[in-house]
Design an enzyme around this catalytic site. Sequence first.
Site, PDB file in Angstrom:
ATOM      1  N   PRO A   1      10.396  -2.900  -3.747  1.00  0.00           N
ATOM      2  CA  PRO A   1       9.450  -2.831  -2.626  1.00  0.00           C
ATOM      3  C   PRO A   1       8.382  -2.035  -2.741  1.00  0.00           C
ATOM      4  O   PRO A   1       8.329  -0.810  -3.380  1.00  0.00           O
ATOM      5  CB  PRO A   1      10.333  -2.265  -1.254  1.00  0.00           C
ATOM      6  CG  PRO A   1      11.815  -1.597  -2.141  1.00  0.00           C
ATOM      7  CD  PRO A   1      11.771  -2.010  -3.505  1.00  0.00           C
ATOM      8  N   GLU A   2       6.978  -2.366  -2.295  1.00  0.00           N
ATOM      9  CA  GLU A   2       5.780  -1.805  -2.269  1.00  0.00           C
ATOM     10  C   GLU A   2       5.495  -1.476  -0.843  1.00  0.00           C
ATOM     11  O   GLU A   2       6.211  -1.537   0.047  1.00  0.00           O
ATOM     12  CB  GLU A   2       4.753  -2.683  -2.792  1.00  0.00           C
ATOM     13  CG  GLU A   2       5.264  -3.066  -4.296  1.00  0.00           C
ATOM     14  CD  GLU A   2       4.123  -3.980  -4.867  1.00  0.00           C
ATOM     15  OE1 GLU A   2       2.794  -3.702  -4.813  1.00  0.00           O
ATOM     16  OE2 GLU A   2       4.330  -4.742  -5.821  1.00  0.00           O
TER      17      GLU A   2
ATOM     18  N   HIS B   1      28.710  -1.642  -1.687  1.00  0.00           N
ATOM     19  CA  HIS B   1      27.545  -1.037  -1.747  1.00  0.00           C
ATOM     20  C   HIS B   1      26.875  -0.216  -0.562  1.00  0.00           C
ATOM     21  O   HIS B   1      25.599   0.240  -0.785  1.00  0.00           O
ATOM     22  CB  HIS B   1      26.396  -1.979  -2.436  1.00  0.00           C
ATOM     23  CG  HIS B   1      26.901  -2.581  -3.841  1.00  0.00           C
ATOM     24  ND1 HIS B   1      27.332  -1.982  -4.796  1.00  0.00           N
ATOM     25  CD2 HIS B   1      27.175  -4.000  -3.982  1.00  0.00           C
ATOM     26  CE1 HIS B   1      27.878  -2.791  -5.688  1.00  0.00           C
ATOM     27  NE2 HIS B   1      27.475  -4.055  -5.337  1.00  0.00           N
TER      28      HIS B   1
ATOM     29  N   ARG C   1      22.036  -1.007  -6.898  1.00  0.00           N
ATOM     30  CA  ARG C   1      21.849  -0.313  -8.279  1.00  0.00           C
ATOM     31  C   ARG C   1      21.700   1.048  -8.195  1.00  0.00           C
ATOM     32  O   ARG C   1      21.433   1.796  -9.224  1.00  0.00           O
ATOM     33  CB  ARG C   1      20.625  -1.018  -8.807  1.00  0.00           C
ATOM     34  CG  ARG C   1      20.668  -2.641  -9.137  1.00  0.00           C
ATOM     35  CD  ARG C   1      19.447  -3.287  -9.372  1.00  0.00           C
ATOM     36  NE  ARG C   1      19.055  -2.871 -10.854  1.00  0.00           N
ATOM     37  CZ  ARG C   1      17.969  -3.437 -11.579  1.00  0.00           C
ATOM     38  NH1 ARG C   1      17.269  -4.030 -10.863  1.00  0.00           N
ATOM     39  NH2 ARG C   1      17.873  -2.656 -12.699  1.00  0.00           N
TER      40      ARG C   1
ATOM     41  N   LYS D   1     -11.935   7.356 -16.882  1.00  0.00           N
ATOM     42  CA  LYS D   1     -10.505   6.987 -17.059  1.00  0.00           C
ATOM     43  C   LYS D   1     -10.694   5.910 -18.174  1.00  0.00           C
ATOM     44  O   LYS D   1     -11.190   4.818 -17.757  1.00  0.00           O
ATOM     45  CB  LYS D   1      -9.787   6.677 -16.041  1.00  0.00           C
ATOM     46  CG  LYS D   1      -9.279   7.712 -15.284  1.00  0.00           C
ATOM     47  CD  LYS D   1      -7.654   7.463 -14.871  1.00  0.00           C
ATOM     48  CE  LYS D   1      -7.049   8.513 -14.134  1.00  0.00           C
ATOM     49  NZ  LYS D   1      -6.918   9.609 -14.727  1.00  0.00           N
TER      50      LYS D   1
END
Length: 293
Positions: free
Chosen positions: A2-3, A104, A123, A166
């Site tokens: 997820p972002e 889970h 996970r 950069k």
Amino acid sequence: MPELPEVETVRRGLQPAMEGVRFTKVEVRRPDLRWPFPENFAKRLEGKTLTGLGRRGKYLLADLSSGEVLLMHLGMSGSFRVSNGSAQKTPGNYHHERSKLSAHDHVVFHMSNGSVVTFNDPRRFGFMKLVPRAKLDDDPLMRAMGPEPLGNAFDAAMLAQACQGKKTSLKAALLDQRIVAGLGNIYVCEALHRARLSPKRRASTIASRTGAPNDHALRLVEGIRQVLNDAIKAGGSSLRDHRLTDGALGMFQHNFRAYDREGEKCVTPGCKGRIRRIVQTGRSTFFCPVCQK
Ligand SMILES: [Zn+2]
């Protein structure tokens, strides 16, 4: 993973069940997730009121009446399920079968309003941590984090300065949480497409030699803000390999302009390009080689 928009969707989904509400009982069903749970984790929550549920980058921050903050991260596969009586919802977008497997379900929050909030994480890359509010800014996870892309502090000048000199690609720079918080592979691809900037371009090229922002930096900030706001409005994205849940679904994947569109026509007005997929630092990048320069 997820972002920012997905975590924000989860936050908004949890708010009615948890904000201003007391933890009556907390079940912790294993000693650890990615990391061990804090000492006396359940005891430090039970009887406390969750006074405010915020977000920083991809972290959920729950302020407690004890003066501590419960910091939560969803990892790769973490999700919350909220039930109250017979009603049940799963804010955000997750794999249906796995999120339903009670094996889970690692943490269960019983709230004083009758809500039961269950954290499921097959996970186990997610984690929960307790930090004193006064020390939150010094926490290693928070301290290293760049500005919130939807916050007032984030602008072209700041982004240009962070990218000045950069040599990494613009894509890699935007994935770096120290430069800007909360972006991952999907929304970086989408923001770069909206800004019509190549993901391969050197990060330093959005700044002048003195670090001042150029037109690229302005477009990029605009692209990042637009895509995040649109995605939050749509409730985040449900990914192709995630089956739908019975909860509220994120619909933003239908608005992808580059991500996961390899070989398809570019949607930029007047552009005849097709979306290409390349691999950058081990991850897929989707972009239009014609209009993204
Ligand atoms: Zn194009």
